[in-house]
Motif scaffolding. Structure first.
Motif, PDB file in Angstrom:
ATOM      1  N   GLU A   1       4.097  -3.479   4.370  1.00 12.93           N
ATOM      2  CA  GLU A   1       5.339  -3.880   5.603  1.00 12.93           C
ATOM      3  C   GLU A   1       5.927  -5.163   4.959  1.00 12.93           C
ATOM      4  OE1 GLU A   1       4.525  -1.999   9.640  1.00 12.93           O
ATOM      5  OE2 GLU A   1       2.706  -2.658   8.795  1.00 12.93           O
ATOM      6  N   LEU A   2       4.810  -5.987   4.853  1.00  9.52           N
ATOM      7  CA  LEU A   2       5.223  -7.517   4.681  1.00  9.52           C
ATOM      8  C   LEU A   2       5.706  -7.696   3.261  1.00  9.52           C
ATOM      9  CD1 LEU A   2       2.063  -9.365   6.244  1.00  9.52           C
ATOM     10  CD2 LEU A   2       4.360  -8.942   7.456  1.00  9.52           C
ATOM     11  N   GLY A   3       5.962  -6.909   2.370  1.00  3.93           N
ATOM     12  CA  GLY A   3       6.467  -6.976   0.996  1.00  3.93           C
ATOM     13  C   GLY A   3       5.488  -7.698   0.094  1.00  3.93           C
ATOM     14  N   GLU A   4       4.164  -7.683   0.498  1.00  6.60           N
ATOM     15  CA  GLU A   4       3.297  -8.447  -0.328  1.00  6.60           C
ATOM     16  C   GLU A   4       2.626  -7.445  -1.492  1.00  6.60           C
ATOM     17  OE1 GLU A   4       0.232 -10.104   2.190  1.00  6.60           O
ATOM     18  OE2 GLU A   4       1.629 -11.387   3.170  1.00  6.60           O
ATOM     19  N   ALA A   5       3.077  -6.382  -1.275  1.00 15.20           N
ATOM     20  CA  ALA A   5       2.563  -5.390  -2.373  1.00 15.20           C
ATOM     21  C   ALA A   5       3.954  -4.233  -2.314  1.00 15.20           C
ATOM     22  CB  ALA A   5       1.164  -4.478  -1.750  1.00 15.20           C
ATOM     23  N   ASP A   6       4.032  -3.850  -3.519  1.00 18.97           N
ATOM     24  CA  ASP A   6       4.976  -2.786  -3.658  1.00 18.97           C
ATOM     25  C   ASP A   6       4.791  -1.417  -3.314  1.00 18.97           C
ATOM     26  OD1 ASP A   6       6.582  -4.872  -4.975  1.00 18.97           O
ATOM     27  OD2 ASP A   6       5.582  -4.359  -7.147  1.00 18.97           O
ATOM     28  N   ALA A   7       3.533  -1.047  -3.292  1.00 14.84           N
ATOM     29  CA  ALA A   7       3.128   0.221  -2.980  1.00 14.84           C
ATOM     30  C   ALA A   7       1.521   0.097  -2.690  1.00 14.84           C
ATOM     31  CB  ALA A   7       3.368   1.140  -4.157  1.00 14.84           C
ATOM     32  N   GLY A   8       1.114   1.261  -2.058  1.00 17.91           N
ATOM     33  CA  GLY A   8       0.003   1.426  -1.636  1.00 17.91           C
ATOM     34  C   GLY A   8      -0.649   2.887  -1.157  1.00 17.91           C
ATOM     35  N   LEU A   9      -1.741   3.319  -1.330  1.00 20.72           N
ATOM     36  CA  LEU A   9      -2.143   4.538  -0.579  1.00 20.72           C
ATOM     37  C   LEU A   9      -2.566   4.544   0.775  1.00 20.72           C
ATOM     38  CD1 LEU A   9      -3.968   5.909  -4.032  1.00 20.72           C
ATOM     39  CD2 LEU A   9      -1.609   6.705  -2.840  1.00 20.72           C
ATOM     40  N   VAL A  10      -2.066   5.116   1.708  1.00 23.98           N
ATOM     41  CA  VAL A  10      -2.320   5.230   3.126  1.00 23.98           C
ATOM     42  C   VAL A  10      -2.350   6.477   3.363  1.00 23.98           C
ATOM     43  CG1 VAL A  10      -1.337   2.876   3.479  1.00 23.98           C
ATOM     44  CG2 VAL A  10       0.018   4.790   3.857  1.00 23.98           C
ATOM     45  N   TYR A  11      -2.710   6.608   4.836  1.00 16.90           N
ATOM     46  CA  TYR A  11      -2.682   8.085   5.332  1.00 16.90           C
ATOM     47  C   TYR A  11      -1.288   8.268   5.902  1.00 16.90           C
ATOM     48  CZ  TYR A  11      -7.941   7.571   5.651  1.00 16.90           C
ATOM     49  OH  TYR A  11      -9.285   7.531   5.433  1.00 16.90           O
ATOM     50  N   ARG A  12      -1.023   9.553   5.870  1.00 15.74           N
ATOM     51  CA  ARG A  12       0.375   9.972   6.308  1.00 15.74           C
ATOM     52  C   ARG A  12       0.583   9.542   7.731  1.00 15.74           C
ATOM     53  NH1 ARG A  12       3.479  14.053   4.561  1.00 15.74           N
ATOM     54  NH2 ARG A  12       1.464  15.000   3.240  1.00 15.74           N
ATOM     55  N   THR A  13      -0.210   9.552   8.507  1.00 15.40           N
ATOM     56  CA  THR A  13      -0.058   8.932   9.831  1.00 15.40           C
ATOM     57  C   THR A  13       0.121   7.449   9.839  1.00 15.40           C
ATOM     58  OG1 THR A  13      -2.508   9.037  10.190  1.00 15.40           O
ATOM     59  CG2 THR A  13      -1.186  10.803  10.866  1.00 15.40           C
ATOM     60  N   ASP A  14      -0.538   6.867   9.246  1.00  8.85           N
ATOM     61  CA  ASP A  14      -0.211   5.295   8.937  1.00  8.85           C
ATOM     62  C   ASP A  14       1.307   5.114   8.699  1.00  8.85           C
ATOM     63  OD1 ASP A  14      -2.724   4.313   9.408  1.00  8.85           O
ATOM     64  OD2 ASP A  14      -3.221   5.062   7.748  1.00  8.85           O
ATOM     65  N   ALA A  15       1.614   5.692   7.699  1.00  9.39           N
ATOM     66  CA  ALA A  15       3.207   5.631   7.077  1.00  9.39           C
ATOM     67  C   ALA A  15       4.051   6.028   8.181  1.00  9.39           C
ATOM     68  CB  ALA A  15       3.424   6.544   5.787  1.00  9.39           C
ATOM     69  N   GLU A  16       3.636   7.262   8.851  1.00  6.57           N
ATOM     70  CA  GLU A  16       4.739   7.300  10.051  1.00  6.57           C
ATOM     71  C   GLU A  16       4.585   6.652  11.204  1.00  6.57           C
ATOM     72  OE1 GLU A  16       7.007   9.858  12.341  1.00  6.57           O
ATOM     73  OE2 GLU A  16       6.443   9.977  10.290  1.00  6.57           O
ATOM     74  N   SER A  17       3.663   5.764  11.468  1.00  7.77           N
ATOM     75  CA  SER A  17       3.599   4.610  12.444  1.00  7.77           C
ATOM     76  C   SER A  17       4.474   3.409  11.988  1.00  7.77           C
ATOM     77  CB  SER A  17       2.234   4.451  12.918  1.00  7.77           C
ATOM     78  OG  SER A  17       1.760   3.299  11.791  1.00  7.77           O
ATOM     79  N   ALA A  18       5.118   3.272  10.969  1.00  7.20           N
ATOM     80  CA  ALA A  18       5.642   2.260  10.510  1.00  7.20           C
ATOM     81  C   ALA A  18       6.976   2.550   9.604  1.00  7.20           C
ATOM     82  CB  ALA A  18       4.728   1.215   9.467  1.00  7.20           C
ATOM     83  N   LYS A  19       7.403   4.126  10.032  1.00  8.82           N
ATOM     84  CA  LYS A  19       8.533   4.362   9.264  1.00  8.82           C
ATOM     85  C   LYS A  19       9.944   3.650   9.342  1.00  8.82           C
ATOM     86  CE  LYS A  19       9.700   7.441  13.334  1.00  8.82           C
ATOM     87  NZ  LYS A  19       9.869   8.953  13.550  1.00  8.82           N
TER      88      LYS A  19
END
Length: 268
Positions: free
Chosen positions: A194-212
């Motif tokens: 989210e903060l742009g400190e990483a280009d990609a990461g593996l998270v749960y689908r629900t985590d990504a949905e919470s920050a869509k």
């Protein structure tokens, strides 16, 4: 040391952890539910109690919603949630920290404290996705792209359930990833993206949905993915055994399950 002695010995430590967190407006680690008025004609028979629920970090948003709904339909019950990586929650239980319910993001973590819990019930399932910055600026299409050494990838630490699942799916595809950091829980992974400190990461689908509105989610095919299971159990040292059991049972009820489904969690 007896359960009672162990519980007492941990009281000061746990109070030091929970009280300051409860005062934080962000609610990142501990969030107290909001009690509602007694519904007209309510027939709830759950005992009145103040329950402390230790829950996996990936349940942060959905349990805040679930807690408010539970308090509304169970007048007199107050819920305090403490969110962290499952490995941290297990350590708290092992050290005798006072709590009433434990919900982890994998069955192996729950098994480590089976002597301290009632019989667990799986309340939900989840899957991993690749989280990228909004608009997927680096054009990450699949797991193989995470091996690009110019891509800043962040993963959950190996001892965290999300980290174990990540290693499992990467090993299965024979993909070597050199993360720029390994985080203590999956929400920390999401935050880095989210903060742009990483280009990609593996998270749960629900985590990504919470920050869509801040991240994009790249789906991972089911045959390359892993299924996360969330078991919930009462803690034997709980001073509110009946109320704790009522909350655990409610999580599997139609009302509790609808809240979990609406948040993107899969059926148990």
């Amino acid at each position: 040391m007896s359960p009672t002695g162990r519980r007492a010995a941990a009281t000061v430590l746990t109070a030091a952890l929970l009280v300051p967190l409860a005062a934080c407006s962000s609610g990142d680690d501990t969030e107290k539910g909001t009690a509602g008025s007694t519904p007209s004609g309510s027939t709830s028979t759950a005992p009145r109690a103040n329950l402390t629920v230790l829950a996996a970090a990936s349940l942060t948003d959905v349990f805040k919603t679930a807690g408010a709904a539970y308090e509304k339909s169970h007048p007199g019950t107050r819920l305090t949630f403490s969110f962290a990586g499952s490995q941290e929650l297990v350590a708290q239980v092992s050290q005798g920290s006072p709590a009433d319910v434990l919900v982890t993001a994998d069955t192996k973590s729950m098994d480590k404290v089976k002597a301290d819990t009632g019989t667990p019930a799986v309340i939900a399932r989840n899957r991993l996705v690749i989280a990228t910055g909004e608009g997927n600026p680096h054009k990450v299409d699949d797991l193989k792209d995470l091996a690009d050494t110019e891509l800043k990838v962040v993963l959950a630490a190996p001892e965290v359930p999300a980290g174990k699942y990540s290693k499992q799916i990467l090993d299965k595809q024979k993909i070597t990833v050199k993360p720029v950091s390994q985080e203590p829980n999956v929400r920390a992974v999401l935050s880095k993206v989210e903060l742009g400190e990483a280009d990609a990461g593996l998270v749960y689908r629900t985590d990504a949905e919470s920050a869509k509105d801040k991240v994009d989610a790249v789906d991972i095919p089911d045959d390359q993915n892993a299924v996360a299971q969330y078991p919930a159990a009462t803690l034997k040292d709980s001073g509110n055994a009946e109320a704790a059991a009522a909350f655990v049972a409610w999580l599997s009820s139609p009302e509790g399950q609808k809240i979990l489904r609406d948040a993107g969690f899969q059926k148990p």
